[in-house]
Design a protein around this motif. Structure first.
Motif, PDB file in Angstrom:
ATOM      1  N   ARG A 178     -42.939  88.494  45.360  1.00 26.02           N
ATOM      2  CA  ARG A 178     -42.272  89.729  45.795  1.00 26.02           C
ATOM      3  C   ARG A 178     -40.768  89.639  45.587  1.00 26.02           C
ATOM      4  O   ARG A 178     -40.179  88.558  45.695  1.00 26.02           O
ATOM      5  CB  ARG A 178     -42.541  89.961  47.275  1.00 26.02           C
ATOM      6  CG  ARG A 178     -43.516  91.081  47.517  1.00 26.02           C
ATOM      7  CD  ARG A 178     -43.635  91.398  48.976  1.00 26.02           C
ATOM      8  NE  ARG A 178     -43.383  92.821  49.197  1.00 26.02           N
ATOM      9  CZ  ARG A 178     -43.031  93.326  50.369  1.00 26.02           C
ATOM     10  NH1 ARG A 178     -42.855  92.560  51.401  1.00 26.02           N
ATOM     11  NH2 ARG A 178     -42.835  94.628  50.485  1.00 26.02           N
ATOM     12  N   LYS A 179     -40.140  90.763  45.274  1.00 27.05           N
ATOM     13  CA  LYS A 179     -38.690  90.833  45.090  1.00 27.05           C
ATOM     14  C   LYS A 179     -38.148  92.013  45.870  1.00 27.05           C
ATOM     15  O   LYS A 179     -38.878  92.951  46.166  1.00 27.05           O
ATOM     16  CB  LYS A 179     -38.352  91.059  43.611  1.00 27.05           C
ATOM     17  CG  LYS A 179     -38.303  89.808  42.758  1.00 27.05           C
ATOM     18  CD  LYS A 179     -37.871  90.178  41.355  1.00 27.05           C
ATOM     19  CE  LYS A 179     -37.765  88.945  40.480  1.00 27.05           C
ATOM     20  NZ  LYS A 179     -37.521  89.317  39.080  1.00 27.05           N
ATOM     21  N   ASP A 180     -36.839  91.971  46.182  1.00 23.38           N
ATOM     22  CA  ASP A 180     -36.247  93.181  46.747  1.00 23.38           C
ATOM     23  C   ASP A 180     -35.703  94.034  45.603  1.00 23.38           C
ATOM     24  O   ASP A 180     -35.786  93.654  44.433  1.00 23.38           O
ATOM     25  CB  ASP A 180     -35.179  92.853  47.802  1.00 23.38           C
ATOM     26  CG  ASP A 180     -33.985  92.124  47.210  1.00 23.38           C
ATOM     27  OD1 ASP A 180     -33.843  92.125  45.964  1.00 23.38           O
ATOM     28  OD2 ASP A 180     -33.202  91.564  47.979  1.00 23.38           O
ATOM     29  N   GLU A 181     -35.114  95.180  45.946  1.00 26.74           N
ATOM     30  CA  GLU A 181     -34.685  96.102  44.890  1.00 26.74           C
ATOM     31  C   GLU A 181     -33.503  95.569  44.097  1.00 26.74           C
ATOM     32  O   GLU A 181     -33.219  96.038  43.000  1.00 26.74           O
ATOM     33  CB  GLU A 181     -34.363  97.475  45.505  1.00 26.74           C
ATOM     34  CG  GLU A 181     -35.639  98.235  45.846  1.00 26.74           C
ATOM     35  CD  GLU A 181     -35.369  99.508  46.625  1.00 26.74           C
ATOM     36  OE1 GLU A 181     -35.737 100.583  46.123  1.00 26.74           O
ATOM     37  OE2 GLU A 181     -34.798  99.423  47.731  1.00 26.74           O
ATOM     38  N   ALA A 182     -32.779  94.599  44.667  1.00 26.69           N
ATOM     39  CA  ALA A 182     -31.659  93.998  43.937  1.00 26.69           C
ATOM     40  C   ALA A 182     -32.126  92.843  43.058  1.00 26.69           C
ATOM     41  O   ALA A 182     -31.308  92.196  42.395  1.00 26.69           O
ATOM     42  CB  ALA A 182     -30.603  93.516  44.920  1.00 26.69           C
ATOM     43  N   GLY A 183     -33.417  92.572  43.085  1.00 26.77           N
ATOM     44  CA  GLY A 183     -33.944  91.514  42.234  1.00 26.77           C
ATOM     45  C   GLY A 183     -33.982  90.135  42.873  1.00 26.77           C
ATOM     46  O   GLY A 183     -34.325  89.156  42.213  1.00 26.77           O
ATOM     47  N   ILE A 218     -31.234  95.141  51.795  1.00 26.44           N
ATOM     48  CA  ILE A 218     -31.113  93.982  50.902  1.00 26.44           C
ATOM     49  C   ILE A 218     -30.479  92.839  51.696  1.00 26.44           C
ATOM     50  O   ILE A 218     -29.388  92.981  52.238  1.00 26.44           O
ATOM     51  CB  ILE A 218     -30.211  94.317  49.689  1.00 26.44           C
ATOM     52  CG1 ILE A 218     -30.749  95.533  48.947  1.00 26.44           C
ATOM     53  CG2 ILE A 218     -30.077  93.108  48.772  1.00 26.44           C
ATOM     54  CD1 ILE A 218     -32.093  95.333  48.295  1.00 26.44           C
ATOM     55  N   ASP A 234     -44.010  92.512  42.947  1.00 24.45           N
ATOM     56  CA  ASP A 234     -44.064  93.682  43.807  1.00 24.45           C
ATOM     57  C   ASP A 234     -42.635  93.886  44.310  1.00 24.45           C
ATOM     58  O   ASP A 234     -42.003  92.944  44.782  1.00 24.45           O
ATOM     59  CB  ASP A 234     -45.005  93.415  44.988  1.00 24.45           C
ATOM     60  CG  ASP A 234     -45.091  94.616  45.913  1.00 24.45           C
ATOM     61  OD1 ASP A 234     -45.583  95.653  45.470  1.00 24.45           O
ATOM     62  OD2 ASP A 234     -44.654  94.504  47.080  1.00 24.45           O
ATOM     63  N   ILE A 235     -42.107  95.083  44.171  1.00 25.42           N
ATOM     64  CA  ILE A 235     -40.741  95.337  44.615  1.00 25.42           C
ATOM     65  C   ILE A 235     -40.791  95.938  46.022  1.00 25.42           C
ATOM     66  O   ILE A 235     -41.412  96.975  46.242  1.00 25.42           O
ATOM     67  CB  ILE A 235     -40.004  96.316  43.660  1.00 25.42           C
ATOM     68  CG1 ILE A 235     -40.137  95.839  42.207  1.00 25.42           C
ATOM     69  CG2 ILE A 235     -38.541  96.441  44.057  1.00 25.42           C
ATOM     70  CD1 ILE A 235     -39.514  94.502  41.915  1.00 25.42           C
ATOM     71  N   GLU A 238     -39.440  89.647  54.541  1.00 26.79           N
ATOM     72  CA  GLU A 238     -38.298  90.568  54.428  1.00 26.79           C
ATOM     73  C   GLU A 238     -37.174  90.227  55.396  1.00 26.79           C
ATOM     74  O   GLU A 238     -36.032  90.663  55.219  1.00 26.79           O
ATOM     75  CB  GLU A 238     -38.774  92.007  54.707  1.00 26.79           C
ATOM     76  CG  GLU A 238     -39.795  92.531  53.705  1.00 26.79           C
ATOM     77  CD  GLU A 238     -40.411  93.858  54.131  1.00 26.79           C
ATOM     78  OE1 GLU A 238     -40.098  94.330  55.248  1.00 26.79           O
ATOM     79  OE2 GLU A 238     -41.210  94.405  53.349  1.00 26.79           O
ATOM     80  N   THR A 292     -39.626  98.068  48.630  1.00 32.45           N
ATOM     81  CA  THR A 292     -38.721  99.221  48.684  1.00 32.45           C
ATOM     82  C   THR A 292     -38.437  99.597  50.135  1.00 32.45           C
ATOM     83  O   THR A 292     -39.193  99.249  51.039  1.00 32.45           O
ATOM     84  CB  THR A 292     -39.351 100.441  47.991  1.00 32.45           C
ATOM     85  OG1 THR A 292     -40.657 100.622  48.531  1.00 32.45           O
ATOM     86  CG2 THR A 292     -39.435 100.239  46.501  1.00 32.45           C
TER      87      THR A 292
END
Lengths: 580, 322
Positions: free
Chosen positions: A236-241, A36, A29-30, A575, A32
């Motif tokens: 889960r990941k952030d948008e930068a991976g 970051i 799950d990214i 987060e 968004t």
């Protein structure tokens, strides 16, 4: 020797194989719209009391759930900011047109924190456990419709189908809050032996506390602390991976009381601290020096209120009515209760008890609950003249000149309201209310009792006249049905009614049934506006004030977005990160 | 001696049955029960409360609960289940007992190490400035309430930053060296121990001074001095030896007092001890946990008295135990 080497090799290949297979196949799950961050660091929170269990099914106290919420997850959850249900362990789900069949698709590659894959069997197991009569748990009653259990089956390894016996309006929200997924491979044995309640208690070694959440248990020291560490397998990941969570650790420090909590924060031991309104200035002055920010989160969800005992029953032992008939006649008169609400000097309470940091309230749902609050309810504000007019019209007039009104039969209007002595704020509110009662010609006196005495009076013996108390609130009315329904246990003024005692309570009961049968969000909200209207018009209790909520958090945290619903600071713990 | 100990132990047996009996009765007389906290929470379904009431026998009369508890305690050494802690009572008590023990031990050592020498000093230099200063300190220690002293200590720790404001160890305890760990624990212990020791210290000091003063006027000391013994031997070997008896008795009583005294210090100073568990249990009306802790207090009181009597017999040859 050869055997050992061989098995080692086998174990190694198995490990590397499984690690590789799953890490590349995870349906991440990214996250968004978040800043970051960078990994590392920890957040230290204060907790009142030890966790009592690590078992998410049987936990029913906040000291346990404060810990458990980071370790276990459900299929879906409600996102307060986005105001919608978001995927968690189920990456997608759909329902049939009649809202009776719901299909959940599990997140591909999701793992338990011991490396075992999560499968549909775990979901089935979790439901089996919740529906097991031997396992006493608070979740079951929210996962039933019209008293019937859901039917559920495994479709394949990643798909679960739930069939409802009837339409259940709050189904998604119930699944989100009440169905926690627990690991079958760790708990099945204990459950079969009838020991699930005892399994996963606080003596369980940390590595056996297996969940899917962003953090896992590292260490628990009774009376000292709980240390949670990053779950490196989180989905889960952030948008930068970057894989979430960012933080390495969450530490919950045990403190015995609120005063110790204040000191711990001031001494720099903790990073986040809820500030009661009367201490606002003390902490505001330290904001710069302590490098923290005080967030004002609006008014609290929980409420303070005063109600009269309207129980029409009789004491089974003495065969005497719980409330003397002439008093019951006053208490059940809606105009009398409106007059009482006019007597509550809310502004005085806000000024003197909360130093201006509170808001007057007039209905059962707090204005803090923006999604469900009805701002159009009638407000019976502090107005002693209005109170006097109503009392006069009821023929409650001071006939003998002693300053206290009498009813037409000559009974002086006197009553005692109880409140618990442990709570200084309620005592001070009660003092102000007493004064106004006297000015209006009512002899309403406060009596301080111990907490247990109070609970016995209002919940078991019903031997009391009125009570001043507060209840905690939530962001969704479903968990408050015990209050709103006439058959509810916390329907304080007359609990456990067999049939509704009044017309308006019957109407509310019907509205609640409508709510439970309506999957449409807008329709649900309309219904709750009506329920609040019924409550406010009939004033079963006089609502007082809600204090404002303040949270102080050190400035070093990124993605820190406190909110009034608990947990106020770490609801998005995965987060949160440390800046610089 | 052996028969004496055996007889004393047999005498306490009825107490061990009666203390729980009265505890069960008293808790039953108090309104409410351990489930009260949940009763007011709307999110806890009524069925859950009903099921828990039946499961823990809260719907039964108190004497049946006592009988069931007694059976488990005697046959299996099972002290029951703590409803509010969701665990059997024994581990709940055991995990905190050690913390309270080291705090009490340190406090006792502090008390004796400071009180005895100061008491002797005060007595031998009666009405000197040393005596007056010691007496003033003792009266302060006796008259300042423990809560106040604990709060003062907490304020001191917060303002100066020299001591931690609570807890037993730092968050980074696990990454410390062996020596660092010991130092860290001592650092956390020192303030609570001083507060806990304060009133006992004053009592012992005054007691030591008083009973030593009595002995100093005795004829045998004059004889000893006349024989040409040095002042150190006269005081140390003869006078103090005779003056110490009341202190041994006090020590016996203090064993059980340490536990109750610690409650206050533990709560104010966020110390993870047993006292806090017990107080929480009492407020929550967690029956079995209250019974177990009272039982433990009783055992400590009895053991303390027995120990004091035995120590007296050893220290004073005039006393014979039969």
């Amino acid at each position: 020797m050869m055997r050992i080497v061989l098995s080692l090799v086998a174990a190694f290949t198995l490990l590397s194989f499984s690690g590789k297979a799953f890490s590349e196949d995870i349906d991440f799950d990214i996250a968004t719209g978040i800043e970051i961050g960078k990994p590392g660091g920890r957040i230290i929170l204060a907790a009142l009391g030890d966790p009592k269990t690590f078992n998410p099914v049987t936990a029913n106290e906040s000291s346990s759930s404060d810990v458990i919420q980071h370790i276990y997850e459900g299929l879906i959850s409600y996102h307060l900011e986005k105001k919608k249900i978001v995927p968690v362990l189920a990456s997608s789900w759909e329902h049939s047109d009649d809202f009776l069949t719901w299909t959940f698709h599990l997140r591909k590659g999701a793992l338990w924190n011991d490396g075992t894959p999560l499968t549909a069997d775990d979901v089935i197991f979790s439901l089996d456990v919740i529906y097991d009569d031997q396992v006493i748990n608070p979740a079951r009653s929210f996962l039933e419709v019209k008293g019937q259990k859901f039917q559920y089956r495994k479709v394949d390894d990643r798909t679960v189908e739930i069939k409802l016996p009837a339409v259940y309006g709050p189904f998604e929200r119930s699944i989100a809050t009440s169905l926690v997924i627990i690991p079958k491979h760790k708990l099945e044995e204990a459950w079969k032996k009838g020991q699930l309640t005892e399994a996963l208690n606080v003596d369980t070694p940390p590595k056996d506390v297996v969940g899917t959440g962003p953090f896992r248990l590292k260490q628990y020291l009774s009376g000292e602390s709980v240390v949670l560490e990053k779950n490196p397998l989180y989905w889960r990941k952030d948008e930068a991976g970057n894989r979430l969570p960012y933080l390495d650790e969450i530490i919950l420090l045990n403190v015995p009381d609120l005063a110790a909590m204040d000191v711990a924060f001031e001494a720099g031991k903790t990073d986040s601290h809820g500030i009661s309104p009367d201490k606002y200035k003390r902490f505001k002055d330290q904001e710069q020096k302590g490098n923290f920010t005080i967030y004002e989160l609006g008014v609290d969800l929980g409420e303070n209120h005063l109600w009269f005992n309207q129980n029409t029953g009789t004491n089974p032992q003495t065969h005497q009515p719980f409330v003397p008939p002439h008093k019951l006649a006053w208490f059940t008169h809606v105009e009398f209760r409106k007059a009482i609400s006019h007597c509550i000097n809310r502004e005085g309470i806000i000024r003197n008890v909360f130093r201006g940091r509170a808001e007057a309230i007039y209905g059962p749902i707090s204005p803090a609950n923006t999604e469900w609050y009805n701002p159009d309810i009638p407000k019976f504000e502090y107005d002693l003249d209005a109170a006097r007019r109503i009392l006069d019209s009821l023929q409650f007039i001071d006939r003998n000149g002693d300053g206290i009104r009498e009813d037409p039969q000559g009974n002086p209007i006197e009553f005692t309201f109880i409140t618990n002595r442990e709570n200084g704020i309620r005592e001070r509110m009660g003092n102000i209310i007493q004064e106004s009662f006297k000015e209006a010609g009512l002899n309403g006196r406060m009596k301080l009792v111990d907490f247990n005495t109070l609970v016995t009076a209002i919940a078991d013996s019903f031997d009391y006249e009125a009570c001043l108390l507060g209840l905690t609130g939530s962001d969704y009315p479903l968990s408050g049905l015990n209050v709103y329904r006439s058959s509810g246990r916390t329907h304080s003024w007359f609990p456990n009614q067999k049939t509704p005692a009044t017309e308006w309570e019957a109407k509310v009961d019907q509205l609640i049934e409508d709510f439970l049968a309506t999957p449409d969000d807008a329709a649900q909200k309309r219904i709750w506006r009506d329920i609040q209207m019924q409550y406010a018009e009939n004033q079963p209790m006089a609502w007082l004030v809600n204090s404002k909520v303040y949270l102080a958090v050190r400035n070093k945290f990124g993605n820190m977005r406190p909110r009034v619903v608990r947990p106020r600071d770490v609801w998005n713990a995965d987060e949160i990160f440390i800046k610089e | 001696m052996k028969t004496y100990i055996l007889r004393r132990l047999l005498q306490v047996l009825p107490v061990l049955f009666l203390v729980p009996l009265f505890t069960f009765l008293l808790i039953d007389l108090a309104p409410g029960n351990v489930l009260d906290v949940w009763k007011l929470n709307p999110a806890i379904p009524t069925e859950v409360i009903d099921q828990l009431t039946v499961k823990y026998g809260l719907d039964q009369p108190w004497f049946l609960r006592y009988a069931a508890w007694l059976k488990g305690a005697v046959l299996n050494l099972d002290l029951g289940y703590s409803v509010s802690n969701k665990r059997p009572v024994t581990p709940v008590i055991a995990e905190r007992l050690y913390n309270t023990f080291i705090l009490a031990l340190l406090a006792t050592v502090l008390e004796w190490l400071i009180a005895i020498p100061l008491g002797i000093l005060s007595a031998t230099r009666q009405y000197s400035w040393t005596d007056r200063i010691c007496s003033a300190i003792a009266f302060l220690g006796l008259s300042i309430p423990g809560v106040f002293l604990a709060l003062l200590a907490l304020l001191f720790a917060k303002v100066t930053g020299l001591f931690p404001v609570g807890g037993l160890r730092s968050i980074d305890y696990d990454s410390m060296s062996w020596l660092g760990k010991v130092g860290d624990i001592l650092h956390h212990l020192i303030l609570p121990a001083v507060v806990l020791a304060a009133s006992g210290l004053a009592t012992y000091m005054r007691q030591m001074r008083g009973s030593l003063l009595d002995e100093l006027r005795a004829d045998y000391l004059t004889t000893a001095r006349a024989k040409g013994l040095g002042e150190g031997v006269v005081i140390g070997k003869h006078a103090v030896r005779n003056a110490i008896n009341p202190l041994i008795t006090l020590f016996g009583f203090s064993l059980s007092g340490l536990l109750s005294g610690a409650v206050l210090v533990e709560t104010v100073m966020s110390y993870p001890g047993l006292g806090r568990t017990v107080v929480e249990a009492l407020f929550a009306q967690d029956e079995f946990l209250v019974v177990a802790s009272l039982l433990m207090g009783t055992v400590l009181l009895i053991a303390g008295n027995l120990l004091a009597d035995l120590l007296l017999a050893i220290s004073d040859p005039r006393i014979r135990l039969r």
